[in-house]
Design an enzyme around this catalytic site. Structure first.
Site, PDB file in Angstrom:
ATOM      1  N   ASP A 315       0.830  -1.263  -0.081  1.00 49.70           N
ATOM      2  CA  ASP A 315       0.162   0.146  -0.010  1.00 49.70           C
ATOM      3  C   ASP A 315       0.760   1.212   0.078  1.00 49.70           C
ATOM      4  O   ASP A 315       1.971   1.075   0.440  1.00 49.70           O
ATOM      5  CB  ASP A 315      -0.633   0.001   1.332  1.00 49.70           C
ATOM      6  CG  ASP A 315      -2.201  -0.448   1.247  1.00 49.70           C
ATOM      7  OD1 ASP A 315      -2.636  -0.835   0.192  1.00 49.70           O
ATOM      8  OD2 ASP A 315      -2.466  -0.626   2.210  1.00 49.70           O
ATOM      9  N   ASP A 656      -4.938  -2.647   4.806  1.00 46.29           N
ATOM     10  CA  ASP A 656      -5.775  -2.266   5.932  1.00 46.29           C
ATOM     11  C   ASP A 656      -7.157  -2.510   5.890  1.00 46.29           C
ATOM     12  O   ASP A 656      -7.793  -2.581   6.880  1.00 46.29           O
ATOM     13  CB  ASP A 656      -5.135  -0.791   6.413  1.00 46.29           C
ATOM     14  CG  ASP A 656      -5.286  -0.141   5.270  1.00 46.29           C
ATOM     15  OD1 ASP A 656      -5.878  -0.346   4.260  1.00 46.29           O
ATOM     16  OD2 ASP A 656      -4.255   0.952   5.284  1.00 46.29           O
ATOM     17  N   ASP A 660      -9.238  -5.454   1.414  1.00 46.39           N
ATOM     18  CA  ASP A 660      -8.190  -6.043   1.186  1.00 46.39           C
ATOM     19  C   ASP A 660      -7.957  -7.675   1.442  1.00 46.39           C
ATOM     20  O   ASP A 660      -7.061  -8.223   1.283  1.00 46.39           O
ATOM     21  CB  ASP A 660      -6.983  -5.335   1.678  1.00 46.39           C
ATOM     22  CG  ASP A 660      -6.827  -4.064   1.412  1.00 46.39           C
ATOM     23  OD1 ASP A 660      -7.001  -3.655   0.204  1.00 46.39           O
ATOM     24  OD2 ASP A 660      -6.209  -3.065   1.993  1.00 46.39           O
TER      25      ASP A 660
END
Lengths: 963, 273
Positions: A315, A656, A660
């Site tokens: 990310d 997070d 996901d």
């Protein structure tokens, strides 16, 4: 609202408003799995055979029948105890995670029986009317019927990092897009709203995604595959030697029953009973070490997975970046200045002498509604909590760092009027008194979108002087704006105007509705650009990954330009590499004509990804070393992960959001964020990063690689003595000598003296920089390769056996049985009716005297193996380097291991030497030293092996001797 | 060629290891005397055993059927062959040590500096009814079985006679240089089933004379005759299992619960009528 009775009815129908936790394997199944996994089956077979031979012998009335019963019981106990141990370890690491999901029960404000009530959120039912205010978590999927400035943070659901405003209007067919629905588990950032519950529990959008995640199969971890491979290897050796010698002993006219007993011995000798427990302990030690470095490992085996990771899909926000807007660049006096964006800035180093800066800083300070929460004076500025949006917060902190107490500056420049930012104006404006008591003019300050601000200006400040804004200066502005924008930064323009004293006297009443003051012909002062800057540790971590052969792919929902800028600043895209678009721009040719192979980097937009076939995605993943996926939805993350896995990579994924979780589950190792992560992500992940910091992953990788190397050493150490345990059986069968070592004695080595030393190898430091080599190829670089097995079994193991046999023959010879006498004596030796058995000197022995001598032989053999295992332990410290390079004393735990080994052996020999059932006898002191020359030989031989490996890399020796 | 290389490597490797192994064993053997073992703590105190050697320490036969005791007789014949007078004629080897128990016969140091050591004669006739001379079935055909009792050979071991506190029946024929042997019923309730027990030993003594000790080992006394005591059970009850325990009595002859053949043994008789 609903009546309590009706609500109870619906609650009974729909169930509580909570997500069903993922179906857990029943504890008993987990436990039984430990009982039959690994070597347990072999040991159960051994125990079964023992009981069978006990039964047969008992019916034949043999005196020693009970020995087999006990042996069977001991073997069963070994399986059960190691099973319990493994189960306990597993449970312990699961418990760490369980604590995560325990959260304070959420409350919701509900209208029931025409009364507002605080209820636990899981009591909500469809049709309930709930009230929400800023800061609340949305308790269910709700349709809004009243809103006031309501904004929600949907990032956990959709990955959009900007708060979304909510209203009562139906704006889109798709429930995810329409503005009048707020989703379960997202948060309300500001404003208030009232809504009707439309979905609860598993029927919410989040619930549906969570059940999707549990549908994604969990892949076997690489270390689990390696251990399985190793178990098969050892079991294969055990079974084939066992069967071979069963056939040999039957054809040598041994009784079937005796042959079965030999078979048990061979199995017990071949199976490293303590090894799997040792592996578990080693992994959990590493897990503990990683937890200290902020990597909390949920599944023990994931410890190693991180080490074999070859691609990290990371990310951006929060992981690579600090997750806060920070001023990165300034433009005034026709020049771009860089600001410090590090986490702990206390000063700003750029040149602040220009009067233009003074003017700019005043605008930045005054035209800002953000404020620090009171009571944080002792905290560092960057850590203080601010009320206000992200950019205003950045500007507030920026000016606080440079100018000091912003609040008192604002107090000295009293605000008389203000127009807050709105999306139509795209500017923010305020009017202040000046802090100069002699200057009675008002100061108008404005900030906003740079092009909008420039439109309103007629002059520009250069070195403190107002100069007319001609084309040339406008051009310079454009260039600077483009440059800053091109760095992916959010740019704001600043301008001001001192209102003439005569037109606006001190008593002038400003009216923001009628705008009775000028908003054009202002003086442009400068630009400030902001970005969520990378964490300062990240560039270093990325370059470490690069030298460790790990590809770092950025996957973000952000804009491609921002994504690329961050990628460049952290080194995911290196300074020299270009994307196809860059090359096209440089050569001034259309994108289609660029040779795609020349471009090492690629920035892929989510929209492009949507239209790509999996072959095209594979091509991108294969051809480009540096890849950024921008504007991707969390669902696309799963596609990217699968693409990487098709390349044969071991993929780590950070995430997070709830969305996901499928990708986290699919990944070989899912890494959830400890701070920003949602519970669903943490549940799906194998590891939790407590500080959300990418750099922690790299330390995890290092630990993972180290444990892989060290497990190799542990296994090599453990396998070696199996040969020294096995040879006695084989020679006993073939040469008919008195039994050199007992089955129980073997168990005392495997589960006694050897345990602590093999765990101690887990503390060994890396031999060379393990972060400078490529990740292991999971198909080729096995944990137990044939070099390891061959070197341990056929070389060191045989040397150990020779050493132990020398001790054995010494003990017998010094008691009266010279080696030549021993050959072929087995049948008479073991005949209980012969009590005048003649030795080499003509002396006569009773059966018991012979047995006692035999146990002394066991003890001597045991002690010899132990002594040589000390040498084995020392040589296993390194696989390539000399022990002297590694340092003999650096790993103190090894010495704990050595002392424990000798200590346990002494206790068994001298302390328990009188317990008949254990078959240990006190041993003359000098027999401890018979094997020492062989121990030294092992050490010297291994040093020579390592020397030749270092001297002649790639040679025949290197290929066959390096494990 | 790769396989050849590996083969060659292992041939050399194991060749060296075998060399080292044989070398160390040879070195170890150099430290061991050929005449007496370095340690005797595992073999002493000596075991007491009987001839004929039997499975499960049980002698069972029918007096009227020679086939049933043939194996015992053959066993005794074989054992006693060396005790025959014609085997003890060479005066270079054998020495007459008298007909009564006397002191130990020390024969110098345990090496071959003076050549082989002499050996005391043991006259087979001393065993009388159990000598197999007059009765080649050793009493088995009459249901009066003989067994021979011997103390295990241990180099240098000198059994010490006990002078006091022995059961009176053992003391019956006392000699200070005698290690007496005595057999009783193992279980008290069998005491009446065992009947009379006859002992035949050197010069009529029921035990081992000390002049046969110490033993000098296979190399120095290859034809050593360990002293025997024959025990004949002349009135055993038929058709029941009778357990008999025989002991040798000496200060340094001890008994152990773990080793049932140390200084004593027990044997079962089951004579079928």
């Amino acid at each position: 609202g609903l009546s309590s009775a009706r609500a109870a009815e619906i609650l009974a129908r729909d169930g509580p408003n909570a997500l069903t936790p993922p179906k857990a394997t029943p504890e008993i199944v987990k436990f039984l799995r430990q009982m039959i996994g690994g070597f347990s089956i072999l040991l159960w077979i051994g125990a079964g055979f023992s009981w069978i031979s006990f039964g047969i012998q008992l019916s034949q009335g043999t005196d020693s029948a009970f020995d087999n019963l006990y042996l069977g019981v001991v073997l069963a106990l070994v399986v059960i105890l190691t099973g319990i141990f493994a189960y306990y370890q597993e449970a312990k690491s699961t418990n760490i995670m369980a604590s995560f999901s325990k959260m304070i029960p959420q409350q919701a404000l509900v209208l029931r029986d025409a009364e507002k009530k605080e209820l636990p959120a899981d009591q909500l039912v469809v049709g309930d009317i709930v009230e929400i205010k800023g800061g609340d978590r949305i308790p269910a999927d709700i349709r809004l019927i009243f809103t006031q400035g309501c904004k929600v943070d949907n990032s956990s659901l959709t990955g959009e990092s900007e708060p979304q405003s909510r209203s009562c209007d139906f704006t889109h067919e798709n429930p995810l897009e329409t503005r009048n629905i707020a989703f379960y588990s997202t948060t309300c950032v500001e404003g208030t709203a009232t809504g009707i519950v439309i979905n609860t529990g598993d029927r919410t959008i989040i619930g549906r995604i969570a059940s999707l995640a549990s549908g994604v199969g969990n892949e076997k971890t690489p270390i689990a595959i390696e251990i399985e491979h190793f178990v098969w290897l050892v079991a294969g050796v055990a079974i084939s030697i066992g069967v071979l010698f069963f056939i040999i002993s039957v054809s040598m006219r041994y009784k079937i029953l005796d042959s079965i007993i030999f078979l048990i011995g061979i199995i017990v000798a071949n199976v490293p009973e303590g090894l799997l427990a040792t592996v578990t302990v080693s992994l959990s030690l590493t897990a503990k070490r990683m937890a200290k470095k902020n990597c909390l490992v949920k599944n023990l085996e994931a410890v190693e997975t991180l080490g074999s990771t070859s691609i990290i899909c990371s990310d951006k926000t929060g992981t690579l970046t600090q997750n806060r807007m920070t001023v990165a660049h300034l433009w005034f006096d026709n020049q771009i200045y860089s600001a410090d964006t590090s986490e702990d800035q206390t000063t700003q180093p750029f040149d602040q002498s220009s009067p233009s800066w003074t003017a700019l800083s005043k605008i930045v300070t005054l035209c800002n509604r953000a404020e620090f929460r009171p009571g944080q004076e002792n905290l560092p500025i960057m850590k203080r909590v601010v009320v206000g949006d992200a950019s205003e917060t950045a500007l507030l902190k920026f000016s606080e760092v440079i100018l000091g107490d912003v609040m008192s500056i604002r107090a000295q420049n009293k605000k008389v009027a203000e127009i807050p930012f709105n999306s139509t104006n795209k500017f923010q404006l305020s009017i202040h008194e000046t802090d100069d008591p002699h200057d009675k003019r008002f100061l108008l300050v404005m900030k906003g979108a740079p092009e909008r601000i420039l439109e309103r200006c007629s002059t520009i400040m250069i070195n403190g002087k107002e100069e007319p804004l001609d084309n040339e200066k406008a051009e310079a502005f454009q260039t600077a704006y483009m440059e800053l924008g091109g760095m992916g930064e959010r740019v704001l323009g600043f301008c001001h105007l001192y209102l003439p004293e005569n037109e606006f006297p001190e008593s002038f009443q400003f009216d923001t509705d009628s705008m009775n003051f000028p908003t054009s012909n202002l003086c442009f002062v400068g630009l400030l650009s902001m970005i969520d800057p990378p964490r300062s540790t990240v560039p270093d971590a990325v370059s470490k990954c690069r030298s460790a052969g790990i590809k770092v792919i950025m996957v973000t929902g952000d804009h491609p330009i921002t994504a690329k800028a961050i990628a460049k600043s952290v080194g995911i895209i290196s300074a020299t590499s270009e994307t196809v678009e860059d090359i096209a721009k440089r050569l001034n040719i259309p994108v289609e004509q660029v040779n795609r192979r020349e471009a090492t980097a690629a920035v892929v937009n989510g929209m492009e990804l949507k239209d790509m076939s999996s072959e095209q995605l594979d091509a991108i993943l294969r051809e480009h070393a540096e890849i950024v996926f921008a504007r991707t939805s969390p669902q696309q993350k799963l596609i990217i992960v699968e693409g990487c896995q098709r390349q044969g990579a071991v993929v780590a994924v950070t995430g997070d959001g709830v969305n996901d979780s499928p990708a986290l589950k699919k990944a070989d190792i899912g890494i959830a964020m400890g701070i920003a992560g949602s519970d669903a992500a943490k549940n799906a992940a194998d590891m939790v990063l407590l500080d959300d910091n990418f750099a922690s992953i790299v330390t995890g990788v290092e630990e993972g690689r180290l444990i892989f190397d060290n497990l190799k050493k542990t296994i090599a150490y453990t396998l070696t003595k199996n040969i020294a345990e096995l040879c006695p059986f084989l020679i006993y069968i073939i040469a008919s000598i008195p039994m050199p070592i007992g089955t129980i004695t073997i168990l005392f080595i495997d589960l006694g003296t050897d345990i602590i030393p093999s765990v101690a190898l887990a503390y060994e430091k890396a031999e060379s920089d393990i972060m400078n080599r490529r990740p292991r190829n999971k198909r080729k670089d096995r944990l137990v390769n044939h070099q390891l097995a061959v070197y341990s079994y056929l070389q060191i193991g045989i040397m150990q056996s020779v050493g132990a046999f020398v001790t054995y023959f010494t003990v017998y010879a010094e008691q009266g049985f010279l080696p030549s006498t021993l050959l072929g004596v087995r049948v008479n030796w073991e005949n209980t009716n012969i009590n005048d058995f003649e030795d080499s000197y003509g002396q006569q022995w009773t059966y018991y005297q012979r047995m006692y001598l035999q146990w002394t032989g066991y003890t001597a053999f045991f002690v010899s193996i132990t002594i040589q295992q000390v040498a084995d332990l020392i040589i296993r410290k390194t696989r390539r380097n000399s022990i002297f390079q590694q340092g003999l004393f650096r790993n103190k735990v090894i010495w704990v291991g050595i002392f424990s080994q000798i200590g346990i052996a002494s206790i068994l020999t001298y302390g328990l030497g009188h317990v008949t059932a254990l078959n240990f006898t006190p041993l003359r002191f000098q027999y401890w030293f018979v094997a020492v020359p062989f121990a030294i030989l092992i050490w010297v031989y291994d040093e020579i092996r390592k020397l030749l490996i270092r001297r002649y890399p790639g040679s025949w020796w290197d290929k066959n001797m390096y494990y | 060629s790769l396989a050849v290389k590996i083969l060659l490597f292992y041939v050399i490797f194991y060749g060296c290891l075998a060399g080292i192994f044989i070398g160390t064993i040879q070195v170890m053997l150099l430290t061991v005397s050929e005449f007496e073992p370095k340690y005797q703590d595992r073999v002493a105190p000596p075991g007491l055993t009987q001839v004929p050697q039997v499975q499960k320490t049980e002698i069972t036969f029918t007096a009227s059927e020679p086939r049933t005791y043939e194996v015992y007789v053959r066993n005794l014949d074989n054992f006693l062959r060396d005790y025959s007078a014609e085997q003890q004629t060479e005066n270079i080897v054998f020495q007459d040590c008298g007909d009564t128990p006397t002191e130990y016969k020390e024969r110098g140091p345990y090496n071959d500096a003076q050549g082989q050591k002499k050996v005391c004669k043991f006259k087979r006739e001393w065993l009388e009814n159990c000598s197999g001379i007059s009765d080649p079935t050793y009493g088995y055909k009459d249901g009066k079985p003989c067994i021979l009792v011997k103390l295990n050979r241990i180099i240098g071991f000198k059994p010490q006679a006990i002078n006091e506190s022995l059961p009176p029946e053992v003391m019956a024929k006392y000699n200070p240089n005698l290690i007496p042997v005595h057999c009783v019923a193992k279980r008290e309730e069998d005491a009446d089933k065992i009947g009379t027990v006859e002992y035949y030993g050197m010069g009529g003594y029921p035990g081992f004379g000390l002049q046969y000790y110490p033993y000098y080992g296979k190399l120095l006394q290859p034809r050593y005759l360990q002293p025997l005591v024959a025990v004949q059970f002349t009135n055993l009850t038929y058709d029941v299992e009778v357990r008999v325990e025989c002991r040798a009595y000496g200060q340094n002859i001890v008994y152990s619960d773990k080793d049932r053949f140390q200084g004593r043994f027990d044997i079962k008789f089951d004579i079928k009528s």
